[in-house]
Every structure is written in C-alpha cells, then in structure tokens.
Motif scaffolding. Structure first.
Motif, PDB file in Angstrom:
ATOM      1  N   HIS A 138       0.786  -1.231   0.000  1.00  0.00           N
ATOM      2  CA  HIS A 138       0.000   0.000   0.000  1.00  0.00           C
ATOM      3  C   HIS A 138       0.817   1.279   0.000  1.00  0.00           C
ATOM      4  O   HIS A 138       0.336   2.301  -0.447  1.00  0.00           O
ATOM      5  CB  HIS A 138      -0.968   0.010   1.189  1.00  0.00           C
ATOM      6  CG  HIS A 138      -2.065  -0.971   1.007  1.00  0.00           C
ATOM      7  ND1 HIS A 138      -3.132  -0.757   0.169  1.00  0.00           N
ATOM      8  CD2 HIS A 138      -2.233  -2.218   1.499  1.00  0.00           C
ATOM      9  CE1 HIS A 138      -3.922  -1.816   0.172  1.00  0.00           C
ATOM     10  NE2 HIS A 138      -3.402  -2.713   0.983  1.00  0.00           N
ATOM     11  N   ASP A 141       3.678   0.367  -3.158  1.00  0.00           N
ATOM     12  CA  ASP A 141       3.010   0.037  -4.409  1.00  0.00           C
ATOM     13  C   ASP A 141       3.658  -1.113  -5.176  1.00  0.00           C
ATOM     14  O   ASP A 141       3.711  -1.102  -6.402  1.00  0.00           O
ATOM     15  CB  ASP A 141       2.964   1.293  -5.302  1.00  0.00           C
ATOM     16  CG  ASP A 141       1.667   1.337  -6.093  1.00  0.00           C
ATOM     17  OD1 ASP A 141       0.716   0.658  -5.685  1.00  0.00           O
ATOM     18  OD2 ASP A 141       1.626   2.016  -7.126  1.00  0.00           O
ATOM     19  N   ARG A 166      -5.456  -6.827   5.812  1.00  0.00           N
ATOM     20  CA  ARG A 166      -6.454  -5.755   5.593  1.00  0.00           C
ATOM     21  C   ARG A 166      -7.646  -5.951   6.517  1.00  0.00           C
ATOM     22  O   ARG A 166      -8.161  -5.009   7.109  1.00  0.00           O
ATOM     23  CB  ARG A 166      -6.913  -5.775   4.135  1.00  0.00           C
ATOM     24  CG  ARG A 166      -5.873  -5.303   3.142  1.00  0.00           C
ATOM     25  CD  ARG A 166      -6.445  -5.312   1.742  1.00  0.00           C
ATOM     26  NE  ARG A 166      -7.577  -4.424   1.649  1.00  0.00           N
ATOM     27  CZ  ARG A 166      -7.566  -3.218   1.088  1.00  0.00           C
ATOM     28  NH1 ARG A 166      -6.454  -2.772   0.546  1.00  0.00           N
ATOM     29  NH2 ARG A 166      -8.635  -2.462   1.057  1.00  0.00           N
TER      30      ARG A 166
ATOM     31  N   ASP B  15      -7.673  -3.127  -5.936  1.00  0.00           N
ATOM     32  CA  ASP B  15      -6.598  -2.684  -6.832  1.00  0.00           C
ATOM     33  C   ASP B  15      -7.144  -2.023  -8.091  1.00  0.00           C
ATOM     34  O   ASP B  15      -6.377  -1.488  -8.891  1.00  0.00           O
ATOM     35  CB  ASP B  15      -5.725  -3.881  -7.261  1.00  0.00           C
ATOM     36  CG  ASP B  15      -5.028  -4.525  -6.073  1.00  0.00           C
ATOM     37  OD1 ASP B  15      -4.894  -3.851  -5.048  1.00  0.00           O
ATOM     38  OD2 ASP B  15      -4.637  -5.702  -6.173  1.00  0.00           O
ATOM     39  N   SER B  47      -8.710   1.299   2.130  1.00  0.00           N
ATOM     40  CA  SER B  47      -7.826   1.822   1.069  1.00  0.00           C
ATOM     41  C   SER B  47      -7.808   3.351   1.102  1.00  0.00           C
ATOM     42  O   SER B  47      -6.759   3.976   0.952  1.00  0.00           O
ATOM     43  CB  SER B  47      -8.308   1.357  -0.306  1.00  0.00           C
ATOM     44  OG  SER B  47      -8.274  -0.038  -0.359  1.00  0.00           O
TER      45      SER B  47
END
Lengths: 182, 263
Positions: A138, A141, A166, B15, B47
């Motif tokens: 995250h 990348d 997550r 993603d 995210s």
C-alpha cells in the motif's frame, strides 16, 4: 547521469564511479525510509535501518541481477534488515508497549491523535511479516509478483497475507474509533 | 466460487483491476452473503484511509551518512552469472568470494568432497576428514553477524548454507536452503551451553520444527530461510554438530567456535 536507469546506475557504480550509487540513494532514500518507518514506527530506528540497508545494498551490489527490478531487490534487503531489527527489539522490550491507551475510549483516542498516527498504531499490532506485506503493497506500491520476490513467497500466499492483514487492520481501526465503516 | 476466490476478487476490486465478468461474479456472491458484503465495504474504506497516511521526509543527513559509510567499504564487483531463481541467486551471491575477503576455495572443495564421502558412507556416519573449524570459513560482510561461521552443503537436489555466530551477546544460527525435495536439518547442541530462545521463519515455505533434549530438527521444503536464537552461558561456545538429510542423502559437519570475549 540523471537519465540513467537503475541498472545503468548499478553498472556505473560497479565500474568504479560511486556517483552512480549516490544517485540510487537519492532516488530511493525516501521510499525506503518511509517503508522502514511504517514498519518500526520510530524515526531514528527507521533512519538506522535505511542506512544499514543502503550499506548492504552497496556491499552486495555485485550480486544484483539486472533481470530483476532494483527497487524490489532493495526492498528485499530493507525487509530483512527490518525483521532482524524487530526480532532484536522483541528480545529487549515489548515493541507494542505504549501503543494503546487503555484508560481512554476509542473516541478520546481518535480526538487526540492524527489519523496517520492511529493507522500507524494499528499497523504495529499486526504481526511483522503481515505488516511488511501491507506496507510494501500500500505504501510502496509493489505488485504481488514483486512482493513474492521480496518475501520469497508464492503470489497466492502474498495475497492471502494481504487479505488477512487488511481484514485485521479494519477491525483494529474500528476499535480505535476510526470509522473504516464510513 | 469459494471463499478463496472471493478474497482474490476482493483484492482485485481494491486494486481496481477487476474485469466486468469478475465484477458480476463478485456481486452475485455478495448478494447472498451480507458478511462478505460488509467486509468489502470496510476494506474499501481502508484503502481510502491508507491513502491519507503521511509520507515523512527522511533526515537531511541520511544520504551523507550513507555515502560516508559506503566510502569505507571496498568497491563492489560483479559476481558470476546467477540463476533465474531469486533465492538461489542470493545464495550464489552469498557464496561467491569477494575482494578483500579471505576465502578458501580449497576449503569449499574439501567440503564438497566430504559431502560426497558422506553420501557414500550413509546417513549419520562420521566423516573421516578433519572437523571444520572457523579458520576455514570466511566472515562475509553485510549479514549482521559477528564472528560468524558458514557451512555450505550440496546434496545435489538440495543446496544451502548454515551460518552461526554471536550477535549482540546472543547466539544465532541461520539456515538457508533451496531444493526440490524435503530437507531435514538437525542440530546437536548442548543445552547447558546454549539455551534455546526461539525460532524465526525468514522466508519461504513453512517449516516444521521439533526439539528433544540436545537435538533440534527443522524440516523444510523448497526454498526457505530460518533463524534459531540461543542464550549463551557466558562461556566459550561448545561444538555444534549439523546433520542435513534430503531424500536419504546425509551430510554431517561439526562447527566449532572461537568466541573471543565470552569467558
């Protein structure tokens, strides 16, 4: 020299021009430092890890395989150094101590701290190998394939670790009063 | 679709790489499972939260410090062509002699011959050659262990390294192996001399670990790296015997240590 690829800079350095390495340090110091910082939470420790990582990169530059991306390789070394550091820390003190303030409600915690700090605290609760996957995915990348290379793991294991991380992080943030649930 | 596939598709969704067909599949799955649906929402928010995390500027003197340290190191040299497998590549790199490092190729050749002798003589038999001592192993810079010693092994289908030494007053054994079959690595260690503290998996596939009195056994498969940590008894480190076995072939070695400063 600023237009050179990483592989060319490595070659320049192997040819005896240390300027090539300086360019690589300049290019990657921020990402490596931030990766280490998110792993260990301490500014000075992250500085030490970054420094050691670059020195090891230099010492082992001759073994770098240009078929791989330089930054994957450098991350791999950074992760190894960070894991070593965490293990050492674990033997001397509890790395997670002081992270949670048990006398405060999640709302009080949330008010007092910046969002970044709260996420960082939640990250620190994850097991280091899971935290590392989260950080590199995250914040750096890296692709699943690159993560597989960095951790020496099959892609499916990387994905499964990432998914679990997550999920756990969501729960931790909710406990801290950060509305991951909107 | 099963839970595993759901997780895979969920990651693709975060993603932003989900195809239309996969999205339809995911939607169908979530329509029937409210828990998973909520999980998707939560993780989607995650995210967004992660994207808000600060990036910190490194210390201004970081680069100068790195370059100052690097200037004290010897000039790096390209090693031989390496394998396409990353961990094997690092193994080879680890194994290559480097400038400024005393490395006895004769010692390595002797080790390989001894390994061959062991293969002939069978499992767990004493090799008649002299025991390996620290003097024939080089200290490889850059791996964080002081006064370390290395043993390379090659059983054909499995190759690897065992490295051991003191680090910050504790004793560490590192194992790195690569192979296509299961490998068992057993250490004979005097528990009065070295007290076991923990096992850490560095990389690769999960390994099994068992111990019984003075014997510690690791069984791994494929590519793996492990560390065993011990507390020293504040006296010289006693010899450690290493047995390595892979599909019936065994390699045995005793490592003895010179441990200055530990009296």
């Amino acid at each position: 020299m600023s237009n050179m690829t990483d592989a060319q800079l490595v070659q320049t350095c192997l040819d005896g021009d240390i300027k090539g390495f300086e360019m690589l340090v300049e290019k990657y110091q921020k990402t490596i430092f931030n990766g280490a910082l998110k792993m260990v939470k301490d500014y000075e420790d992250a500085q030490d890890i970054t420094q050691t990582t670059f020195v090891k990169v230099y010492q082992n530059l001759g073994s770098f395989d240009p078929r791989y991306k330089f930054f994957s390789w450098i991350y791999r070394i950074m992760v190894n150094e960070t894991m070593k550091f965490i293990r050492k820390q674990k033997n001397h003190s509890d790395l997670n101590s002081g992270i949670e303030s048990p006398h405060k409600t999640p709302e009080e915690n949330f008010e007092e701290k910046q969002l970044s700090e709260l996420i960082q605290e939640a990250l620190m609760v994850l097991r280091p190998e899971y935290r590392a996957v989260m950080v590199l995915r995250h914040f750096a990348d890296l692709s699943y394939r690159e993560l597989g290379y960095v951790f020496d793991l099959p892609e499916k294991t990387v994905k499964s670790r990432l998914y679990e991380s997550r999920k756990r992080l969501c729960c931790l943030l909710m406990e801290k009063g950060v509305a991951a649930r909107g | 679709m099963d839970k595993r596939e759901f997780e895979e598709l969920a990651l693709k969704e975060y993603d932003g790489t989900l195809t239309q067909a996969e999205k339809a599949k995911l939607d169908r799955w979530m329509a029937e499972r409210s828990d998973d649906c909520q999980e998707m929402v939560d993780q989607g928010d995650l995210s967004r939260l992660l994207a808000q995390m600060d990036t910190v500027e490194p210390p201004p003197d970081l680069m100068a410090n790195v370059m100052s340290e690097v200037s004290r190191c010897s000039q790096p040299q390209r090693t031989n062509e390496i394998s396409s497998l990353p961990s094997f590549a690092s193994f080879i790199a680890w194994f290559q002699p480097r400038p400024g490092v005393t490395f006895s190729l004769g010692a390595v050749a002797a080790m390989l011959i001894m390994a061959a002798v062991t293969l002939v003589t069978g499992p767990f038999e004493q090799v008649s050659s002299p025991q390996a001592t620290g003097s024939i192993f080089h200290q490889q810079p850059g791996f964080g262990i002081d006064d370390s010693q290395e043993l390379a092994f090659d059983l054909g289908v499995t190759k690897g390294l065992v490295r051991a030494g003191l680090i910050n007053g504790e004793f560490l054994i590192e194992v790195e192996a690569i192979g296509e079959s299961e490998v068992s690595i057993e250490f004979e260690i005097d528990p009065e001399n070295l007290k076991f503290k923990g096992l850490y998996q560095n990389s690769g596939s999960q390994s099994d670990f068992s111990r019984n009195n003075n014997r510690m056994r690791l069984v791994g498969h494929g590519v793996f790296g492990l560390q065993l940590l011990f507390e020293t008894a504040n006296k010289p480190i006693a010899p450690i015997t290493v047995y390595i076995e892979s599909i019936g072939q065994t390699w045995r070695k005793t490592i003895t240590f010179n441990t200055p400063g530990v009296e």
